[in-house]
Design a protein around this motif. Sequence first.
Motif, PDB file in Angstrom:
ATOM      1  N   GLN A 183      -5.089   6.948   6.700  1.00  0.00           N
ATOM      2  CA  GLN A 183      -5.183   5.710   6.053  1.00  0.00           C
ATOM      3  C   GLN A 183      -4.174   4.916   6.464  1.00  0.00           C
ATOM      4  O   GLN A 183      -3.620   3.839   5.813  1.00  0.00           O
ATOM      5  CB  GLN A 183      -5.456   5.619   4.774  1.00  0.00           C
ATOM      6  N   GLU A 240      -3.793   0.490  -4.715  1.00  0.00           N
ATOM      7  CA  GLU A 240      -4.828  -0.231  -3.648  1.00  0.00           C
ATOM      8  C   GLU A 240      -4.089  -0.720  -2.515  1.00  0.00           C
ATOM      9  O   GLU A 240      -2.975  -1.435  -2.646  1.00  0.00           O
ATOM     10  CB  GLU A 240      -5.450  -1.232  -4.592  1.00  0.00           C
ATOM     11  N   ASN A 241      -4.773  -0.964  -1.553  1.00  0.00           N
ATOM     12  CA  ASN A 241      -4.160  -1.515  -0.230  1.00  0.00           C
ATOM     13  C   ASN A 241      -4.417  -3.264  -0.449  1.00  0.00           C
ATOM     14  O   ASN A 241      -5.428  -3.535  -0.389  1.00  0.00           O
ATOM     15  CB  ASN A 241      -5.060  -1.167   0.793  1.00  0.00           C
ATOM     16  N   THR A 264       2.636   4.222   3.842  1.00  0.00           N
ATOM     17  CA  THR A 264       3.137   3.348   2.940  1.00  0.00           C
ATOM     18  C   THR A 264       3.397   1.897   3.811  1.00  0.00           C
ATOM     19  O   THR A 264       3.988   1.927   4.816  1.00  0.00           O
ATOM     20  CB  THR A 264       4.009   3.654   2.268  1.00  0.00           C
ATOM     21  N   HIS A 277       0.726  -0.948  -0.054  1.00  0.00           N
ATOM     22  CA  HIS A 277       0.251  -0.037   0.043  1.00  0.00           C
ATOM     23  C   HIS A 277       0.705   1.177  -0.057  1.00  0.00           C
ATOM     24  O   HIS A 277       1.850   1.500   0.798  1.00  0.00           O
ATOM     25  CB  HIS A 277      -0.945   0.072   1.228  1.00  0.00           C
ATOM     26  N   ARG A 278       0.792   2.017  -0.958  1.00  0.00           N
ATOM     27  CA  ARG A 278       1.433   3.365  -1.102  1.00  0.00           C
ATOM     28  C   ARG A 278       0.788   4.361  -1.199  1.00  0.00           C
ATOM     29  O   ARG A 278      -0.007   4.709  -1.527  1.00  0.00           O
ATOM     30  CB  ARG A 278       2.095   3.210  -2.469  1.00  0.00           C
ATOM     31  N   VAL A 279       1.312   5.112   0.183  1.00  0.00           N
ATOM     32  CA  VAL A 279       0.651   6.505   0.410  1.00  0.00           C
ATOM     33  C   VAL A 279       1.674   7.499   0.644  1.00  0.00           C
ATOM     34  O   VAL A 279       2.597   7.412   0.780  1.00  0.00           O
ATOM     35  CB  VAL A 279      -0.089   6.281   1.890  1.00  0.00           C
ATOM     36  N   GLN A 337      -5.372  -2.654   9.419  1.00  0.00           N
ATOM     37  CA  GLN A 337      -5.872  -1.540   8.682  1.00  0.00           C
ATOM     38  C   GLN A 337      -7.629  -1.394   8.850  1.00  0.00           C
ATOM     39  O   GLN A 337      -8.018  -2.322   8.923  1.00  0.00           O
ATOM     40  CB  GLN A 337      -5.563  -1.866   7.140  1.00  0.00           C
ATOM     41  N   SER A 368      -3.592   7.905  -1.598  1.00  0.00           N
ATOM     42  CA  SER A 368      -3.336   6.290  -1.537  1.00  0.00           C
ATOM     43  C   SER A 368      -3.049   6.157  -3.173  1.00  0.00           C
ATOM     44  O   SER A 368      -3.667   6.461  -4.013  1.00  0.00           O
ATOM     45  CB  SER A 368      -4.398   5.363  -1.529  1.00  0.00           C
ATOM     46  N   CYS A 409      -1.315  12.303   1.690  1.00  0.00           N
ATOM     47  CA  CYS A 409      -2.449  11.445   2.176  1.00  0.00           C
ATOM     48  C   CYS A 409      -3.083  10.828   0.804  1.00  0.00           C
ATOM     49  O   CYS A 409      -4.263  10.441   1.228  1.00  0.00           O
ATOM     50  CB  CYS A 409      -3.195  12.002   3.295  1.00  0.00           C
TER      51      CYS A 409
END
Lengths: 289, 405
Positions: free
Chosen positions: A229, A209-210, A232, A198-200, B402, A206, A204
């Motif tokens: 959220q 996709e997580n 990363t 997950h890259r943020v 999460q 994203s 903030c």
Amino acid sequence: MILRALFLLSAFFLFACRANKTIPLVDALETRLLSTYQMTWLQKDDLPDSLSKSTPLSRPPAAWVSLIEFRRWNRGGESRDCLIYRVPYKQKLGAIKLVELAANDSCSQLLDAEGMMPIAILEQVESFSIAFKSPNLFLQWTVANTSHKVEIPLYNIQGPQTSIKGLTVLTDHPTYAIPKLLGALTDRYGDQTATICHRVDENCISLSENSCSRCRYGWYSLANTHCPQGATKICGINRCGSAGEPACPRGLEHRTYKLDYACIDDSPAAFCQQGLRVVCDGQKNLICQ
Amino acid sequence: MPRLFKIIGLISILILSTFGGISYYFYQEQAKNFRYHRDAYQILMKGVVKVRDIWQEAPAQFACGHLKKLVDVDLIYFKNNPEYLDCFLSKGKILVRHQGRNFYLRAKKLSNGRYLQVVARSLDPRPFIPLYGVYFELMIDSEPRQLSLSFILEPNELEVELPQRLYAYGEFRERDDWRFDTFNRNILIDKFLVSYRDIAEWVYLDKKSAFAQKVSFPTSKLEWVKPASGLSVEQMQAFCAFRGKQLMPAHLFDAATFVPVDIEESRPQKVVRGPYPWTYQRKLQFTDRPFDPQFCQQIYSAECIGQAAYEFFDTRQTSWIGMAQILGGYFEYLVNPLFPAQNIKASSFYLSYQSTWHQLGKRLSWDELGFGYAHFEWPNDTLLQGEYSKYKIGFRCMREVQRDP
């Protein structure tokens, strides 16, 4: 005489069949809904907003509308069914169909496919309404002036109001490809073998996709952002704080003065083991050197 | 000619009536079948809710085999315990009331010879597999058609959540206290040290893991209640990874154990904290008094051995967030990302009850190469009691989850 009796008998059977035809179909629809969709893997967000109110569907007249896509996980993989409805118009009564989707199809693709073989069909429907109040799906239809209600608890619905917490119900249906798990025990950020799930970014947003729930060996957070959220995330064993590995998240509120996030060397938003320094690397991540 | 028509007509009517009759029969059967299935699913779902309750509440009456022989164990050990649930499922009939009638369900015996199978995401890529859980199948025993459904139950009792707030590392310091925060992070920590039962599951399931296959653990199930010890750091890491988790870090251990003086305030000006998990007092009342086995309920120290039972899965002394096994008892390995050498929770049954090392934030150094005396650094004031050839080092895991913002 015998001939007449036989004729009458066959006429009765044929009539009986015809008269009873809707009963098994109602049952089929209801049973299918109750038995299979209780186990749907629907996300709460997948349910259309229109399902929050229960008024009979009346638009667009005489057209098919897609109501809901049920996703189910079974022993082998995923299968998906669509519940579609033809809205009645004047003399042409409505119809409800349940159709199993092929791997790459979507519910909307079915809408002009009148001839498609459904799993269950109910015709001569005078009115139909559908509503969702977590965790139950409420369906109500009228056929031949008789109203019929079905309440389906969605046991596998995911979200804050999971139907039966900690329980997954499996069904047995065709299989599809199973996505691979991510990461290995030996992966290391420093070796560039680690998988980012997950890259943020620093705003903030994203950027991917997580997919951290697909990490084989769990995941951990970087200290690159401080967002609702999370930051990363990387699959695998957390070695934060050691040389060449990500710096450990320290947060932004541990100082008495306000601290804004920035990927800068010696950032107080992260920490490393004694003797190492927090630096910002080429990936805009805080690491230990 | 008319005779021929008559015969053809007769045959047609015969065929039609036979077909009509058969169709009618099948429609009726189908209708019955559908109604049966609808009820059957509802019965099975009622049954699984009962099983879920047993999995979570674990009344002692369903224990069997070695579980009945265990002594000095808190009954929480039965909760979310596959060994225990297998006992319940193997007993057979699960009574369900449906529409005024009694139905009996039972679990199917699986290919492993048991009534359930432990599943773990790390070993099974199917997306519905949780990090850890138990798989089982229920069937209705009392109907002509034996319909079954498969279920997976996940644990609900084994972790505690670390609230999002400001924390600090180590012992309280008026100046230069080392602070950190966990805002925007959802951290779950194992309530208990990893037991040999956990390890046995790993060894049996993860046949391909060299780490798992090299672990030695007691073959007697009566010993499985004990905290697992004797594992290398790589083995501990690999076990936690098998469960989709990480080894417990020292600063989060501190966060989970030091009682914040102002629990209501998540952003205090100072993270004031005392050295014991149950009080803000700085001095422990019993250190100046002669030893009393009562002390062992709070800190199971060296003097307690032989004087008071060591209760496994003890829940009498938990931290402010409900984490158990904090002071006394086994050593605990902690990954220390600040000071890597300080990796062992000092308070243990190796130190005298009078030792000042029975405090939160006090850590010893272990070289991670062996378990004998020489592999540890022992400061003079630890009041170490006796010398052992093998010191027992337990461990626990944690993970982040999460959640939607």
